[in-house]
Design a protein around this motif. Structure first.
Motif, mmCIF file in Angstrom:
data_model
loop_
_atom_site.group_PDB
_atom_site.id
_atom_site.type_symbol
_atom_site.label_atom_id
_atom_site.label_comp_id
_atom_site.label_asym_id
_atom_site.label_seq_id
_atom_site.Cartn_x
_atom_site.Cartn_y
_atom_site.Cartn_z
ATOM 1 N N GLY A 20 -10.561 -29.160 -2.104
ATOM 2 C CA GLY A 20 -11.416 -28.259 -2.873
ATOM 3 C C GLY A 20 -12.292 -29.003 -3.857
ATOM 4 O O GLY A 20 -12.716 -30.140 -3.610
ATOM 5 N N ALA A 21 -12.566 -28.375 -4.997
ATOM 6 C CA ALA A 21 -13.453 -28.950 -6.015
ATOM 7 C C ALA A 21 -12.816 -30.198 -6.621
ATOM 8 O O ALA A 21 -11.657 -30.170 -7.039
ATOM 9 C CB ALA A 21 -13.734 -27.922 -7.107
ATOM 10 N N GLY A 22 -13.604 -31.281 -6.698
ATOM 11 C CA GLY A 22 -13.067 -32.525 -7.216
ATOM 12 C C GLY A 22 -13.965 -33.228 -8.200
ATOM 13 O O GLY A 22 -13.727 -34.389 -8.536
ATOM 14 N N THR A 23 -14.994 -32.546 -8.691
ATOM 15 C CA THR A 23 -16.018 -33.209 -9.507
ATOM 16 C C THR A 23 -15.544 -33.586 -10.908
ATOM 17 O O THR A 23 -16.277 -34.228 -11.651
ATOM 18 C CB THR A 23 -17.268 -32.313 -9.622
ATOM 19 O OG1 THR A 23 -16.877 -31.003 -10.066
ATOM 20 C CG2 THR A 23 -17.965 -32.186 -8.272
ATOM 21 N N ASP A 24 -14.312 -33.202 -11.285
ATOM 22 C CA ASP A 24 -13.734 -33.644 -12.555
ATOM 23 C C ASP A 24 -12.493 -34.501 -12.329
ATOM 24 O O ASP A 24 -11.718 -34.722 -13.264
ATOM 25 C CB ASP A 24 -13.380 -32.443 -13.428
ATOM 26 C CG ASP A 24 -14.613 -31.757 -13.987
ATOM 27 O OD1 ASP A 24 -15.209 -32.302 -14.934
ATOM 28 O OD2 ASP A 24 -14.984 -30.688 -13.479
ATOM 29 N N GLY A 25 -12.304 -34.957 -11.097
ATOM 30 C CA GLY A 25 -11.146 -35.775 -10.799
ATOM 31 C C GLY A 25 -9.866 -35.000 -10.590
ATOM 32 O O GLY A 25 -8.781 -35.583 -10.484
ATOM 33 N N GLN A 26 -9.965 -33.659 -10.507
ATOM 34 C CA GLN A 26 -8.765 -32.835 -10.439
ATOM 35 C C GLN A 26 -8.005 -32.944 -9.119
ATOM 36 O O GLN A 26 -6.848 -32.504 -9.025
ATOM 37 C CB GLN A 26 -9.106 -31.366 -10.717
ATOM 38 C CG GLN A 26 -10.069 -30.698 -9.732
ATOM 39 C CD GLN A 26 -11.508 -30.755 -10.198
ATOM 40 O OE1 GLN A 26 -12.002 -31.837 -10.501
ATOM 41 N NE2 GLN A 26 -12.170 -29.614 -10.246
ATOM 42 N N LEU A 27 -8.596 -33.547 -8.102
ATOM 43 C CA LEU A 27 -7.894 -33.685 -6.822
ATOM 44 C C LEU A 27 -6.976 -34.899 -6.786
ATOM 45 O O LEU A 27 -6.179 -35.043 -5.855
ATOM 46 C CB LEU A 27 -8.897 -33.759 -5.664
ATOM 47 C CG LEU A 27 -9.752 -32.513 -5.417
ATOM 48 C CD1 LEU A 27 -10.590 -32.687 -4.156
ATOM 49 C CD2 LEU A 27 -8.882 -31.261 -5.314
ATOM 50 N N LEU A 70 2.914 -35.815 -15.897
ATOM 51 C CA LEU A 70 1.694 -36.569 -15.635
ATOM 52 C C LEU A 70 0.538 -35.588 -15.624
ATOM 53 O O LEU A 70 0.692 -34.438 -15.184
ATOM 54 C CB LEU A 70 1.761 -37.279 -14.281
ATOM 55 C CG LEU A 70 2.918 -38.243 -14.033
ATOM 56 C CD1 LEU A 70 2.926 -38.666 -12.563
ATOM 57 C CD2 LEU A 70 2.812 -39.454 -14.926
ATOM 58 N N THR A 71 -0.642 -36.002 -16.097
ATOM 59 C CA THR A 71 -1.816 -35.132 -16.074
ATOM 60 C C THR A 71 -3.025 -35.900 -15.578
ATOM 61 O O THR A 71 -3.098 -37.118 -15.707
ATOM 62 C CB THR A 71 -2.124 -34.562 -17.470
ATOM 63 O OG1 THR A 71 -2.408 -35.641 -18.367
ATOM 64 C CG2 THR A 71 -0.966 -33.744 -18.002
ATOM 65 N N TRP A 72 -3.985 -35.177 -15.019
ATOM 66 C CA TRP A 72 -5.247 -35.773 -14.590
ATOM 67 C C TRP A 72 -6.299 -34.682 -14.430
ATOM 68 O O TRP A 72 -6.008 -33.495 -14.504
ATOM 69 C CB TRP A 72 -5.080 -36.573 -13.301
ATOM 70 C CG TRP A 72 -4.645 -35.806 -12.077
ATOM 71 C CD1 TRP A 72 -5.444 -35.289 -11.091
ATOM 72 C CD2 TRP A 72 -3.295 -35.504 -11.678
ATOM 73 N NE1 TRP A 72 -4.675 -34.684 -10.122
ATOM 74 C CE2 TRP A 72 -3.365 -34.808 -10.443
ATOM 75 C CE3 TRP A 72 -2.038 -35.762 -12.230
ATOM 76 C CZ2 TRP A 72 -2.227 -34.365 -9.772
ATOM 77 C CZ3 TRP A 72 -0.900 -35.315 -11.554
ATOM 78 C CH2 TRP A 72 -1.008 -34.638 -10.351
#
Length: 395
Positions: A20-27, A70-72
């Motif tokens: 899905g959406a990954g433009t903030d590094g969330q993937l 952990l967070t990202w």
């Protein structure tokens, strides 16, 4: 020694996919790209396997069975809890300020995060501009801060909506539910009057005698499930339904075990493995195209329920459900993942950016081991799948 060896084997077998959406590094792929197909991740080594995930607006929290986090993803409001504001974190980073606590629950809102320890302590960080951190003010924090008004209470669960939070307290005789943050659509459930926001948690009095065991939140919606399987919802009304400023029981004889909320829809799972949808018809939330014409005739009372059974499963039981902003995901007893709804960013995992009005099967590109179970988690425009041994306790 045997326990350590078991954990090592579980870590080696565990697999995580995102799409899905990954433009903030969330993937968690190490890039800022959308992906329309599931991507097998290679996350950093941790001392124990990941037991659960929480997906927010554009950030992710991973909870390990050893009580670490952990967070990202997006961190522009401090929601990653890393001690500093960052535009984004491409790779998972540990929330080290909580190392002295064993974390058992995590939840992610649009741009705030919450953590619950095994001792019942609640910590929050991120955007606090609507009071959603529960500290009595509108201050934001980039490290988790303990919510002091609950210092003499035991927190059992936390659920973060877009700009509000719902907390379940475990008491000696009854469980209480509190709300704080933005409340203009009724999502706090504390007053029949419109409340812009509150920073000090207030009890939801209408749930005090309901023996609540689960809470959920997303968008401007909140939900709770009682010991008897009754489902209560409040907040922004779905299409054709007025806002509910106090909890309303869904009028159904079904016994519900889990609720997953989107921005304009909800999913409800019964203890028998039946899945139901509640909400409007935007972007395939309702799967029957014929319902688009009849939606205008829906009663304007959330108590009526307007439940629609998830179709196309041919009697196969559902074991897990998740809801993003405008998309849905489920796992069947056969360990198949199915998705439907909004697909603009590839969050359905079907290889395209099309919307879908019926659940379709997602291919992970590999077979699951017989000893593995699988769960799904949805952010606003992205999806995760997580495998784990069947004997692993889940959040």
């Amino acid at each position: 020694m045997e326990e350590d060896e078991r954990k090592e084997k579980e870590k080696e077998k565990q697999r995580i996919w995102s799409w899905g959406a990954g433009t903030d590094g969330q993937l968690g792929t190490g890039s800022l790209q959308d992906h329309t197909l599931p991507q097998l991740l290679h996350l950093p080594s941790v001392a124990s396997p990941i037991s659960s995930l929480a997906c927010g607006g554009a950030h992710v929290m991973a909870l390990t069975s050893g009580g670490k986090v952990l967070t990202w993803g997006r961190g522009s409001s401090g929601q990653l809890g890393l001690g500093e504001v960052v535009s984004y974190a491409l790779n998972p980073k540990p929330v080290t300020s909580l190392d002295d606590y064993f974390i058992t629950r995590v939840s992610a809102g649009w741009s705030h995060s919450a953590f619950v320890s095994d001792s019942g302590c609640l910590f929050t960080c991120g955007d606090g501009s609507f009071g959603q951190l529960g500290h009595g003010d509108h201050t934001s924090h980039c490290s988790p801060v303990r919510v002091t008004c609950f210092v003499d209470h035991f927190i059992a669960q936390i659920a973060c909506g877009m700009r509000h939070s719902i907390v379940l307290l475990k008491g000696s005789s009854t469980n209480q539910v509190y709300g704080f943050g933005s409340g203009k659509r009724g999502q706090l459930g504390i007053s029949k009057d419109k409340i812009k926001s509150i920073g000090v948690p207030e009890v939801i009095s209408e749930l005090e005698d309901k023996e609540i065991v689960e809470v959920a939140a997303n968008g401007d919606h909140s939900a709770a499930i009682s010991f008897g399987g009754h489902l209560y919802m409040w907040g922004r009304g779905f299409k054709g339904v007025a806002d509910a400023h106090s909890p309303q029981r869904i009028n159904s004889s079904l016994r519900f075990a889990k609720a997953a909320l989107g921005w304009n829809h909800a999913l409800a799972l019964t203890g028998e493995g039946e899945g139901f949808m509640l909400g409007g018809n935007h972007l395939g939330v309702l799967t029957d195209p014929q319902s688009l014409d009849s939606a205008k005739q829906l009663p304007v009372n959330i108590k009526e329920g307007n439940l629609e059974k998830v179709p196309g499963l041919n009697g196969v039981k559902i074991v897990d459900v998740a809801a993003g902003a405008e998309h849905s995901a489920l796992v069947t007893e056969n360990r198949e993942i199915k998705t439907w709804g909004w697909g603009e960013h590839g969050q359905l995992g079907l290889g395209d950016s099309c919307d879908q009005t019926s659940p379709l099967t997602v291919s992970l590109g590999c077979e699951l081991d017989e000893a593995e179970s699988i769960r799904v988690f949805c952010g606003s425009g992205f999806t995760y799948a997580l495998t784990m041994p069947y004997n692993t306790s889940l959040q």
